[in-house]
Write a protein that holds these residues in place. Sequence first.
Motif, PDB file in Angstrom:
ATOM      1  N   VAL A 306       1.577   5.104   4.609  1.00  0.00           N
ATOM      2  CA  VAL A 306       0.187   5.567   4.485  1.00  0.00           C
ATOM      3  C   VAL A 306       0.036   6.951   5.121  1.00  0.00           C
ATOM      4  CG1 VAL A 306      -2.213   5.110   5.095  1.00  0.00           C
ATOM      5  CG2 VAL A 306      -0.714   3.216   4.453  1.00  0.00           C
ATOM      6  N   PHE A 307       0.587   7.119   6.307  1.00  0.00           N
ATOM      7  CA  PHE A 307       0.493   8.413   6.991  1.00  0.00           C
ATOM      8  C   PHE A 307       1.171   9.522   6.190  1.00  0.00           C
ATOM      9  CE2 PHE A 307      -0.137   6.327  11.356  1.00  0.00           C
ATOM     10  CZ  PHE A 307      -1.471   6.695  11.401  1.00  0.00           C
ATOM     11  N   ALA A 308       2.200   9.179   5.439  1.00  0.00           N
ATOM     12  CA  ALA A 308       2.922  10.190   4.659  1.00  0.00           C
ATOM     13  C   ALA A 308       2.043  10.827   3.590  1.00  0.00           C
ATOM     14  CB  ALA A 308       4.156   9.563   4.001  1.00  0.00           C
ATOM     15  N   GLU A 309       0.949  10.155   3.235  1.00  0.00           N
ATOM     16  CA  GLU A 309       0.030  10.701   2.241  1.00  0.00           C
ATOM     17  C   GLU A 309      -0.877  11.787   2.820  1.00  0.00           C
ATOM     18  OE1 GLU A 309      -0.062   9.994  -1.104  1.00  0.00           O
ATOM     19  OE2 GLU A 309       1.824   9.005  -0.595  1.00  0.00           O
ATOM     20  N   GLY A 310      -0.848  11.945   4.135  1.00  0.00           N
ATOM     21  CA  GLY A 310      -1.637  12.997   4.759  1.00  0.00           C
ATOM     22  C   GLY A 310      -3.110  12.663   4.827  1.00  0.00           C
ATOM     23  N   THR A 311      -3.934  13.716   4.919  1.00  0.00           N
ATOM     24  CA  THR A 311      -5.369  13.527   5.142  1.00  0.00           C
ATOM     25  C   THR A 311      -6.073  12.870   3.959  1.00  0.00           C
ATOM     26  OG1 THR A 311      -5.781  15.784   4.354  1.00  0.00           O
ATOM     27  CG2 THR A 311      -5.524  15.488   6.725  1.00  0.00           C
ATOM     28  N   LYS A 312      -5.494  12.935   2.774  1.00  0.00           N
ATOM     29  CA  LYS A 312      -6.163  12.345   1.610  1.00  0.00           C
ATOM     30  C   LYS A 312      -6.063  10.826   1.598  1.00  0.00           C
ATOM     31  CE  LYS A 312      -2.285  12.814  -1.654  1.00  0.00           C
ATOM     32  NZ  LYS A 312      -2.178  11.401  -2.053  1.00  0.00           N
ATOM     33  N   GLY A 313      -5.155  10.291   2.422  1.00  0.00           N
ATOM     34  CA  GLY A 313      -5.064   8.846   2.538  1.00  0.00           C
ATOM     35  C   GLY A 313      -4.286   8.195   1.400  1.00  0.00           C
ATOM     36  N   PHE A 314      -4.273   6.882   1.429  1.00  0.00           N
ATOM     37  CA  PHE A 314      -3.515   6.077   0.467  1.00  0.00           C
ATOM     38  C   PHE A 314      -4.435   5.714  -0.685  1.00  0.00           C
ATOM     39  CE2 PHE A 314      -0.672   2.297  -0.394  1.00  0.00           C
ATOM     40  CZ  PHE A 314       0.469   3.060  -0.597  1.00  0.00           C
ATOM     41  N   GLU A 315      -4.151   6.237  -1.861  1.00  0.00           N
ATOM     42  CA  GLU A 315      -5.034   6.030  -3.010  1.00  0.00           C
ATOM     43  C   GLU A 315      -5.193   4.540  -3.330  1.00  0.00           C
ATOM     44  OE1 GLU A 315      -5.516   7.512  -7.661  1.00  0.00           O
ATOM     45  OE2 GLU A 315      -3.822   8.184  -6.440  1.00  0.00           O
ATOM     46  N   GLY A 316      -6.452   4.112  -3.391  1.00  0.00           N
ATOM     47  CA  GLY A 316      -6.732   2.722  -3.718  1.00  0.00           C
ATOM     48  C   GLY A 316      -6.639   1.771  -2.558  1.00  0.00           C
ATOM     49  N   GLY A 317      -6.255   2.283  -1.372  1.00  0.00           N
ATOM     50  CA  GLY A 317      -6.144   1.425  -0.209  1.00  0.00           C
ATOM     51  C   GLY A 317      -4.861   0.605  -0.207  1.00  0.00           C
ATOM     52  N   ILE A 318      -4.702  -0.204   0.830  1.00  0.00           N
ATOM     53  CA  ILE A 318      -3.521  -1.062   0.995  1.00  0.00           C
ATOM     54  C   ILE A 318      -3.857  -2.442   0.438  1.00  0.00           C
ATOM     55  CG2 ILE A 318      -1.862  -2.017   2.636  1.00  0.00           C
ATOM     56  CD1 ILE A 318      -2.949   0.117   4.650  1.00  0.00           C
ATOM     57  N   SER A 319      -3.078  -2.905  -0.500  1.00  0.00           N
ATOM     58  CA  SER A 319      -3.261  -4.251  -1.053  1.00  0.00           C
ATOM     59  C   SER A 319      -2.053  -5.110  -0.698  1.00  0.00           C
ATOM     60  CB  SER A 319      -3.414  -4.191  -2.575  1.00  0.00           C
ATOM     61  OG  SER A 319      -2.204  -3.743  -3.163  1.00  0.00           O
ATOM     62  N   THR A 320      -2.216  -6.398  -0.858  1.00  0.00           N
ATOM     63  CA  THR A 320      -1.095  -7.307  -0.600  1.00  0.00           C
ATOM     64  C   THR A 320       0.077  -6.993  -1.517  1.00  0.00           C
ATOM     65  OG1 THR A 320      -2.673  -9.040   0.012  1.00  0.00           O
ATOM     66  CG2 THR A 320      -0.422  -9.737  -0.456  1.00  0.00           C
ATOM     67  N   LYS A 321      -0.233  -6.653  -2.772  1.00  0.00           N
ATOM     68  CA  LYS A 321       0.827  -6.352  -3.735  1.00  0.00           C
ATOM     69  C   LYS A 321       1.584  -5.081  -3.340  1.00  0.00           C
ATOM     70  CE  LYS A 321       1.680  -5.834  -8.679  1.00  0.00           C
ATOM     71  NZ  LYS A 321       1.072  -5.826 -10.047  1.00  0.00           N
ATOM     72  N   LYS A 322       0.848  -4.055  -2.910  1.00  0.00           N
ATOM     73  CA  LYS A 322       1.504  -2.823  -2.469  1.00  0.00           C
ATOM     74  C   LYS A 322       2.362  -3.085  -1.239  1.00  0.00           C
ATOM     75  CE  LYS A 322      -1.854   0.559  -4.183  1.00  0.00           C
ATOM     76  NZ  LYS A 322      -2.873   1.571  -3.806  1.00  0.00           N
ATOM     77  N   TYR A 323       1.862  -3.911  -0.358  1.00  0.00           N
ATOM     78  CA  TYR A 323       2.614  -4.241   0.851  1.00  0.00           C
ATOM     79  C   TYR A 323       3.926  -4.926   0.476  1.00  0.00           C
ATOM     80  CZ  TYR A 323       3.236  -5.428   5.790  1.00  0.00           C
ATOM     81  OH  TYR A 323       3.708  -5.511   7.080  1.00  0.00           O
ATOM     82  N   GLU A 324       3.868  -5.880  -0.464  1.00  0.00           N
ATOM     83  CA  GLU A 324       5.081  -6.562  -0.921  1.00  0.00           C
ATOM     84  C   GLU A 324       6.105  -5.566  -1.458  1.00  0.00           C
ATOM     85  OE1 GLU A 324       4.579 -10.061  -3.570  1.00  0.00           O
ATOM     86  OE2 GLU A 324       2.423  -9.699  -3.283  1.00  0.00           O
TER      87      GLU A 324
END
Length: 372
Positions: A306-324
């Motif tokens: 998430v931090f690697a995306e910088g100030t714009k943040g993680f598009e769409g937020g963190i979901s369980t599927k993305k975490y997997e």
Amino acid sequence: MWTWQNKNWPNFEFDSSAFSVEIEHFKLKSARLMGTVDALPASYQTDATVSLMLSEAIKTSAIEGEMLDRESVRSSIMQLIAKDSTAPTHKDTKAVGAAALMVDVRNEWNSPLSDELLGRWQSMVITHQPLSLITRGMYRNSPEPMQIVGGHYGKRRVYYEAPPAEHIYEEMAVMLTWYNSTSLPGPIQAAVAHAWFEIIHPFDDGNGRVGRAIADHALSQSLNQSTLACLATAIEHNRKEYYSQLQKISCGNLNLNEWIEFFISEINSAQDIAKTEVDFVLGKARFWERHKTDLNKRQIKMINRVFAEGTKGFEGGISTKKYETICHCSRATAYRDLSALLKTGAIEQLPGGGRNSRYQLAPFSTGRALRP
């Protein structure tokens, strides 16, 4: 008539006193930005510097329509500026070149501008291509007119035609002599130098990126240290107006007041953008101070992503599927890890919920002092 064909070329006209308020804003914003960075521990100063250069490397290429891989550029910058031998070496020559330009402009801020230095910068951003007719590291020498064209077949339009190649060294000699001897305030020098360079358009390709590097060089010399301003990032946000202003100065008279007003406004916006980047680095440091001991390896990997995306943040937020996907774990493990992060306050749930719950990193803590 192109501007360089004016009988009074290159005697630009502008009123330096008209920008005194904007110049003071530049000085104040610069001092505050540098003070914020200087207050960071050394390791976070490097992190902030890399973040600023990363943004600039990507955006100065994006202005020209060239999209670079963020991680490739970042690791290249790390290898060059932070001497990070663990950073992976990428074969993306465009990313490596963009990173090299950022680092070299930073390192050479106190050097006078010269044909050789500008040629070196241009060769960094224009990668070698077999059979390409584009000259790298030297000014253009083709007898054919250098034209910026648009439109489509049957309706071709010449937006600009630069001075003939046979006059380039003479034109650049006049510009460089002025640049290396002027005592104008940094933002005005940056604006005039960028305009002058773009009108001459001395290279076959890469003029925009080298021209913005010249502006950074001028700002750095006025500050007596390398500028932290994210000028290319500011310009990329306002790209349409930037090109419109360049068009005006390319085929108008020699009066640069409107251009200088626009460019100094972009410079001051660049200071604000840089401050946001530095605040992000500070917030990231505080986040790790507060949470790192509570996290397992999977959670750390996810948060770093998430931090690697910088100030714009993680598009769409963190979901369980993305975490997997990112952590290569089961859905049940992803759910447990996210629940634990939510409980400790490391993340917060975005509006909505149910099976499609998404999360974002909780607002950075600002109440804790950052340990040196």
